[in-house]
Design a protein around this motif. Structure first.
Motif, PDB file in Angstrom:
ATOM      1  N   ASP A   1       0.811  -1.217   0.000  1.00 44.93           N
ATOM      2  CA  ASP A   1       0.000   0.000   0.000  1.00 44.93           C
ATOM      3  C   ASP A   1       0.850   1.275   0.000  1.00 44.93           C
ATOM      4  O   ASP A   1       0.303   2.385  -0.069  1.00 44.93           O
TER       5      ASP A   1
ATOM      6  N   GLU B   1       0.243   4.229  -2.532  1.00 43.82           N
ATOM      7  CA  GLU B   1      -0.950   5.012  -2.227  1.00 43.82           C
ATOM      8  C   GLU B   1      -0.754   5.868  -0.987  1.00 43.82           C
ATOM      9  O   GLU B   1      -1.232   7.011  -0.916  1.00 43.82           O
TER      10      GLU B   1
ATOM     11  N   ASP C   1       1.292   8.849  -1.871  1.00 43.84           N
ATOM     12  CA  ASP C   1       0.492   9.793  -2.646  1.00 43.84           C
ATOM     13  C   ASP C   1      -0.426  10.606  -1.742  1.00 43.84           C
ATOM     14  O   ASP C   1      -0.536  11.836  -1.889  1.00 43.84           O
ATOM     15  N   LEU C   2      -1.064   9.937  -0.766  1.00 46.55           N
ATOM     16  CA  LEU C   2      -1.943  10.638   0.156  1.00 46.55           C
ATOM     17  C   LEU C   2      -1.153  11.626   1.015  1.00 46.55           C
ATOM     18  O   LEU C   2      -1.600  12.763   1.250  1.00 46.55           O
TER      19      LEU C   2
ATOM     20  N   ARG D   1     -10.828   3.133   3.021  1.00 44.62           N
ATOM     21  CA  ARG D   1     -10.943   3.260   1.570  1.00 44.62           C
ATOM     22  C   ARG D   1     -12.372   3.618   1.173  1.00 44.62           C
ATOM     23  O   ARG D   1     -13.334   3.236   1.847  1.00 44.62           O
ATOM     24  N   ARG D   2     -12.460   4.336   0.077  1.00 46.94           N
ATOM     25  CA  ARG D   2     -13.740   4.643  -0.543  1.00 46.94           C
ATOM     26  C   ARG D   2     -13.625   4.281  -2.019  1.00 46.94           C
ATOM     27  O   ARG D   2     -12.763   4.812  -2.719  1.00 46.94           O
ATOM     28  N   GLU D   3     -14.481   3.379  -2.476  1.00 49.56           N
ATOM     29  CA  GLU D   3     -14.440   2.882  -3.853  1.00 49.56           C
ATOM     30  C   GLU D   3     -13.028   2.424  -4.225  1.00 49.56           C
ATOM     31  O   GLU D   3     -12.535   2.656  -5.330  1.00 49.56           O
ATOM     32  N   GLY D   4     -12.396   1.778  -3.260  1.00 50.44           N
ATOM     33  CA  GLY D   4     -11.076   1.203  -3.480  1.00 50.44           C
ATOM     34  C   GLY D   4      -9.917   2.142  -3.247  1.00 50.44           C
ATOM     35  O   GLY D   4      -8.764   1.699  -3.134  1.00 50.44           O
ATOM     36  N   ALA D   5     -10.157   3.449  -3.166  1.00 45.82           N
ATOM     37  CA  ALA D   5      -9.083   4.426  -3.010  1.00 45.82           C
ATOM     38  C   ALA D   5      -8.840   4.735  -1.531  1.00 45.82           C
ATOM     39  O   ALA D   5      -9.781   4.865  -0.739  1.00 45.82           O
TER      40      ALA D   5
ATOM     41  N   VAL E   1      -8.392   6.976   1.397  1.00 45.26           N
ATOM     42  CA  VAL E   1      -8.800   8.364   1.623  1.00 45.26           C
ATOM     43  C   VAL E   1      -8.443   8.880   3.008  1.00 45.26           C
ATOM     44  O   VAL E   1      -8.534  10.086   3.262  1.00 45.26           O
TER      45      VAL E   1
ATOM     46  N   ASP F   1      -7.874  12.664   2.705  1.00 39.98           N
ATOM     47  CA  ASP F   1      -8.006  13.252   1.384  1.00 39.98           C
ATOM     48  C   ASP F   1      -8.916  14.482   1.489  1.00 39.98           C
ATOM     49  O   ASP F   1      -9.976  14.421   2.116  1.00 39.98           O
TER      50      ASP F   1
END
Length: 255
Positions: free
Chosen positions: A126, A129, A132-133, A156-160, A162, A183
């Protein structure tokens, strides 16, 4: 599920400043962590230590008032190079660095740890990601192997990914909560609080007390932490320091 924390047994109220006789372990938590659970993630020269370059940028000394320890850190880091240190109010003569950034250290006093059913454990896979966050939210230093310092969790929200938070420094009896970030598109939903409570539940389950650091100027974050059960323990500073070139001679070498 909630976890009851009992930080009172660790005396989480203001203690003497770093370097004072009988100082508290939280006056220099990085040194205690490097010489404990994180020894495999650190390297040392005498009374100076630093995390591996891809783990954390922090460098520290066993005693900020010891000239020999400053000579050790100079050898460890190298002439002309820079490093980040926390808790050093004044630099020794001949040392230079950037402006000190005021910070605060807070400890859990009434924080309620609570496991979150949506929180997932984050690992090496992970890290892209997570980086990036962090890049988009700037919660503080986070490097490719920071995840190895402790347990990190995310939502996660819709796989991302957050929102996330995790464990950083681990001096005896204490664990620092760090990398608390959300996010921007998902702020205002209480995700940071949920992440903190989830990480705190794991910390409390093993008998440690949570603490954390924040920039003093980040008043919104400090207010959030205080509202959920953290209290100010002490003020501190974060500083970028440059090793003199040539490296100072250790007092021991002059004998």
């Amino acid at each position: 599920m909630s976890t009851s924390l009992d930080p009172s047994r660790h005396e989480p109220l203001p203690q003497p400043p770093a370097g004072a006789g009988g100082g508290h372990v939280l006056d220099n938590p990085a040194w205690a962590a490097m010489n404990g659970p994180h020894r495999h993630l650190a390297e040392f020269v005498g009374r100076a230590g630093r995390y591996l370059s891809d783990v954390s940028p922090f460098v520290t000394l066993a005693d900020f008032d010891d000239p020999a320890a400053w000579a050790d850190v100079a050898e460890l880091v190298g002439a002309g190079n820079t490093f980040t240190v926390a808790g050093v109010a004044e630099l020794p003569e001949g040392w230079t660095g950037g402006d000190a950034i005021p910070g605060v250290q807070l400890v859990a006093t009434t924080l309620r740890g609570e496991l979150d059913p949506q929180a997932v454990r984050l690992g090496a896979e992970d890290v892209p990601e997570m980086l990036d966050l962090v890049e988009r939210t700037r919660p503080g230093p986070f490097l490719p192997r920071t995840v190895e310092m402790g347990a990190y969790y995310g939502i996660r929200r819709e796989g991302a990914l957050v929102a996330m938070a995790g464990e950083r420094l681990r001096p005896p009896g204490w664990t620092e909560i760090s990398a608390v970030c959300t996010d921007p598109a998902y702020r205002g939903q209480g995700l940071a609080t949920r992440m903190i409570r989830h990480v705190a539940a794991g910390i409390g389950a093993r008998g440690d007390t949570p603490f954390l650091h924040a920039a003093a100027a980040n008043t919104s974050a400090v207010k959030l932490y205080e509202s959920i059960g953290f209290a100010l323990r002490r003020t501190t500073v974060f500083r970028l320091v440059r090793v003199p070139d040539p490296i100072p001679t250790s007092p021991l070498d002059a004998r």
